[in-house]
Design a protein around this motif. Sequence first.
Motif, PDB file in Angstrom:
ATOM      1  N   ASN A 119       0.752  -1.202  -0.099  1.00  0.00           N
ATOM      2  CA  ASN A 119      -0.017   0.021   0.118  1.00  0.00           C
ATOM      3  C   ASN A 119       0.889   1.282  -0.055  1.00  0.00           C
ATOM      4  OD1 ASN A 119      -1.902   1.993   0.198  1.00  0.00           O
ATOM      5  ND2 ASN A 119      -2.890   1.042   2.193  1.00  0.00           N
ATOM      6  N   PRO A 120       0.593   2.237  -0.992  1.00  0.00           N
ATOM      7  CA  PRO A 120       1.579   3.299  -1.025  1.00  0.00           C
ATOM      8  C   PRO A 120       1.222   4.343   0.060  1.00  0.00           C
ATOM      9  CG  PRO A 120      -0.002   3.449  -3.081  1.00  0.00           C
ATOM     10  CD  PRO A 120      -0.170   2.032  -2.251  1.00  0.00           C
ATOM     11  N   LYS A 121       0.047   4.114   0.639  1.00  0.00           N
ATOM     12  CA  LYS A 121      -0.288   5.200   1.816  1.00  0.00           C
ATOM     13  C   LYS A 121       0.413   4.796   3.061  1.00  0.00           C
ATOM     14  CE  LYS A 121      -4.814   5.821  -0.193  1.00  0.00           C
ATOM     15  NZ  LYS A 121      -6.343   5.865   0.301  1.00  0.00           N
ATOM     16  N   GLY A 122       1.294   3.514   2.893  1.00  0.00           N
ATOM     17  CA  GLY A 122       2.101   3.450   4.256  1.00  0.00           C
ATOM     18  C   GLY A 122       3.230   4.570   4.622  1.00  0.00           C
ATOM     19  N   PHE A 123       3.210   5.615   4.051  1.00  0.00           N
ATOM     20  CA  PHE A 123       4.267   6.525   4.366  1.00  0.00           C
ATOM     21  C   PHE A 123       3.789   7.582   5.502  1.00  0.00           C
ATOM     22  CE2 PHE A 123       5.712   5.084   0.268  1.00  0.00           C
ATOM     23  CZ  PHE A 123       7.111   4.943   0.639  1.00  0.00           C
ATOM     24  N   ASP A 124       4.277   8.097   6.121  1.00  0.00           N
ATOM     25  CA  ASP A 124       3.917   8.880   7.422  1.00  0.00           C
ATOM     26  C   ASP A 124       4.021  10.288   7.177  1.00  0.00           C
ATOM     27  OD1 ASP A 124       6.736   9.041   7.540  1.00  0.00           O
ATOM     28  OD2 ASP A 124       6.760   8.447   9.437  1.00  0.00           O
ATOM     29  N   GLY A 125       4.441  10.915   6.068  1.00  0.00           N
ATOM     30  CA  GLY A 125       4.276  12.453   5.845  1.00  0.00           C
ATOM     31  C   GLY A 125       6.029  12.867   5.786  1.00  0.00           C
ATOM     32  N   ALA A 126       6.853  12.043   6.580  1.00  0.00           N
ATOM     33  CA  ALA A 126       8.182  12.300   6.795  1.00  0.00           C
ATOM     34  C   ALA A 126       9.082  11.281   5.664  1.00  0.00           C
ATOM     35  CB  ALA A 126       8.503  12.409   8.017  1.00  0.00           C
ATOM     36  N   GLY A 127       8.566  10.688   4.855  1.00  0.00           N
ATOM     37  CA  GLY A 127       9.308   9.750   3.883  1.00  0.00           C
ATOM     38  C   GLY A 127       9.414   8.535   4.371  1.00  0.00           C
ATOM     39  N   ASN A 128       9.074   8.036   5.689  1.00  0.00           N
ATOM     40  CA  ASN A 128       9.273   6.838   6.477  1.00  0.00           C
ATOM     41  C   ASN A 128       8.173   6.040   6.236  1.00  0.00           C
ATOM     42  OD1 ASN A 128      11.507   7.779   7.680  1.00  0.00           O
ATOM     43  ND2 ASN A 128      10.133   8.735   9.289  1.00  0.00           N
ATOM     44  N   PHE A 129       8.448   4.515   5.832  1.00  0.00           N
ATOM     45  CA  PHE A 129       7.358   3.658   5.254  1.00  0.00           C
ATOM     46  C   PHE A 129       7.160   2.741   6.257  1.00  0.00           C
ATOM     47  CE2 PHE A 129       6.253  -0.287   2.687  1.00  0.00           C
ATOM     48  CZ  PHE A 129       5.055   0.136   2.286  1.00  0.00           C
ATOM     49  N   ASN A 130       5.919   2.489   6.779  1.00  0.00           N
ATOM     50  CA  ASN A 130       5.213   1.430   7.469  1.00  0.00           C
ATOM     51  C   ASN A 130       4.593   0.306   6.727  1.00  0.00           C
ATOM     52  OD1 ASN A 130       6.008   3.082  10.036  1.00  0.00           O
ATOM     53  ND2 ASN A 130       4.714   4.493   8.696  1.00  0.00           N
ATOM     54  N   MET A 131       4.915  -0.954   7.297  1.00  0.00           N
ATOM     55  CA  MET A 131       4.008  -2.003   6.643  1.00  0.00           C
ATOM     56  C   MET A 131       3.880  -3.096   7.659  1.00  0.00           C
ATOM     57  SD  MET A 131       6.785  -3.933   4.094  1.00  0.00           S
ATOM     58  CE  MET A 131       5.903  -5.673   4.271  1.00  0.00           C
ATOM     59  N   GLY A 132       2.777  -3.815   7.096  1.00  0.00           N
ATOM     60  CA  GLY A 132       2.690  -5.089   8.428  1.00  0.00           C
ATOM     61  C   GLY A 132       2.480  -6.179   7.445  1.00  0.00           C
ATOM     62  N   LEU A 133       2.892  -7.485   8.168  1.00  0.00           N
ATOM     63  CA  LEU A 133       2.702  -8.753   7.504  1.00  0.00           C
ATOM     64  C   LEU A 133       2.028  -9.407   8.615  1.00  0.00           C
ATOM     65  CD1 LEU A 133       6.393  -9.762   6.559  1.00  0.00           C
ATOM     66  CD2 LEU A 133       4.470  -9.187   4.964  1.00  0.00           C
ATOM     67  N   ASN A 134       1.029 -10.243   8.159  1.00  0.00           N
ATOM     68  CA  ASN A 134       0.136 -11.059   9.058  1.00  0.00           C
ATOM     69  C   ASN A 134       0.734 -12.494   9.724  1.00  0.00           C
ATOM     70  OD1 ASN A 134      -1.997  -9.190   8.859  1.00  0.00           O
ATOM     71  ND2 ASN A 134      -2.832 -10.448   6.707  1.00  0.00           N
ATOM     72  N   GLU A 135       1.807 -12.891   8.950  1.00  0.00           N
ATOM     73  CA  GLU A 135       2.302 -14.264   9.287  1.00  0.00           C
ATOM     74  C   GLU A 135       3.861 -14.081   8.870  1.00  0.00           C
ATOM     75  OE1 GLU A 135       1.572 -17.154   5.624  1.00  0.00           O
ATOM     76  OE2 GLU A 135       0.027 -17.210   7.304  1.00  0.00           O
ATOM     77  N   GLN A 136       4.436 -15.012   9.925  1.00  0.00           N
ATOM     78  CA  GLN A 136       5.961 -14.785   9.803  1.00  0.00           C
ATOM     79  C   GLN A 136       6.465 -16.112   8.951  1.00  0.00           C
ATOM     80  OE1 GLN A 136       4.179 -15.857  12.241  1.00  0.00           O
ATOM     81  NE2 GLN A 136       5.053 -17.628  13.288  1.00  0.00           N
ATOM     82  N   TYR A 137       5.472 -16.898   8.306  1.00  0.00           N
ATOM     83  CA  TYR A 137       5.821 -18.000   7.694  1.00  0.00           C
ATOM     84  C   TYR A 137       6.307 -17.557   6.334  1.00  0.00           C
ATOM     85  CZ  TYR A 137       3.893 -20.566  11.514  1.00  0.00           C
ATOM     86  OH  TYR A 137       3.380 -20.969  12.821  1.00  0.00           O
ATOM     87  N   VAL A 138       6.094 -16.366   5.683  1.00  0.00           N
ATOM     88  CA  VAL A 138       6.725 -15.868   4.497  1.00  0.00           C
ATOM     89  C   VAL A 138       8.155 -15.860   4.325  1.00  0.00           C
ATOM     90  CG1 VAL A 138       4.721 -14.603   4.019  1.00  0.00           C
ATOM     91  CG2 VAL A 138       6.489 -13.645   5.090  1.00  0.00           C
ATOM     92  N   PHE A 139       8.846 -16.061   5.419  1.00  0.00           N
ATOM     93  CA  PHE A 139      10.190 -16.120   5.673  1.00  0.00           C
ATOM     94  C   PHE A 139      10.673 -17.270   5.566  1.00  0.00           C
ATOM     95  CE2 PHE A 139       9.369 -11.936   7.290  1.00  0.00           C
ATOM     96  CZ  PHE A 139      10.469 -11.014   6.788  1.00  0.00           C
TER      97      PHE A 139
END
Length: 189
Positions: A119-139
């Motif tokens: 989601n490109p809306k994950g930016f906080d206004g200062a250029g930092n990007f936030n995202m979430g993963l629902n499960e750790q098994y993708v690693f």
Amino acid sequence: MQPRLRTKYENEVLPELKQEIGRDNPHALPKLKKIVISMGLGEASRDSKLIDQAQDMLSIIAGQKAARRKATKSISQFRLREGTEVGVMVTLRGARMYEFLDRLVALALPRVRDFRGLNPKGFDGAGNFNMGLNEQYVFPEVDPDRFPNQQGMNIVMVTTAQNDDEGRLLMRKLGLPLRKPGDTGGRRK
């Protein structure tokens, strides 16, 4: 040996950023400062065995030992007391940061079910990007038999960008698969 993504940043991304942003000084161009990975454990905070598992799992994913985090104040509605362990987190910088981002983009995100971009809306206004993963098994390094409890995580990529547009440009150049602004990723608005 320097990480592959850091070499790409220095050899390919920096010259492109100079041209697109219009600044000649490489220190004035946006760069990745740190990546913070955190897991809030919620109900698991009452069971120290689950906190140990989450700490071990995050340490394996990040490549460095995760720190336990404690509640800073009591909240009676959540049955939370000050000083209770509520999560784990790790801060990555330098080579480990670039290696983690490379593994995230090349290995983990393609394994996310029905993935259509971040989601490109994950930016906080200062250029930092936030995202979430629902499960750790993708690693791929996480063994489902060793860590049976599914746990999500938050990933924050802190940059030196002055605004969201510079941060978005940097993340795209580093290979982060951001969706186009109008695309909802298959979800209804």
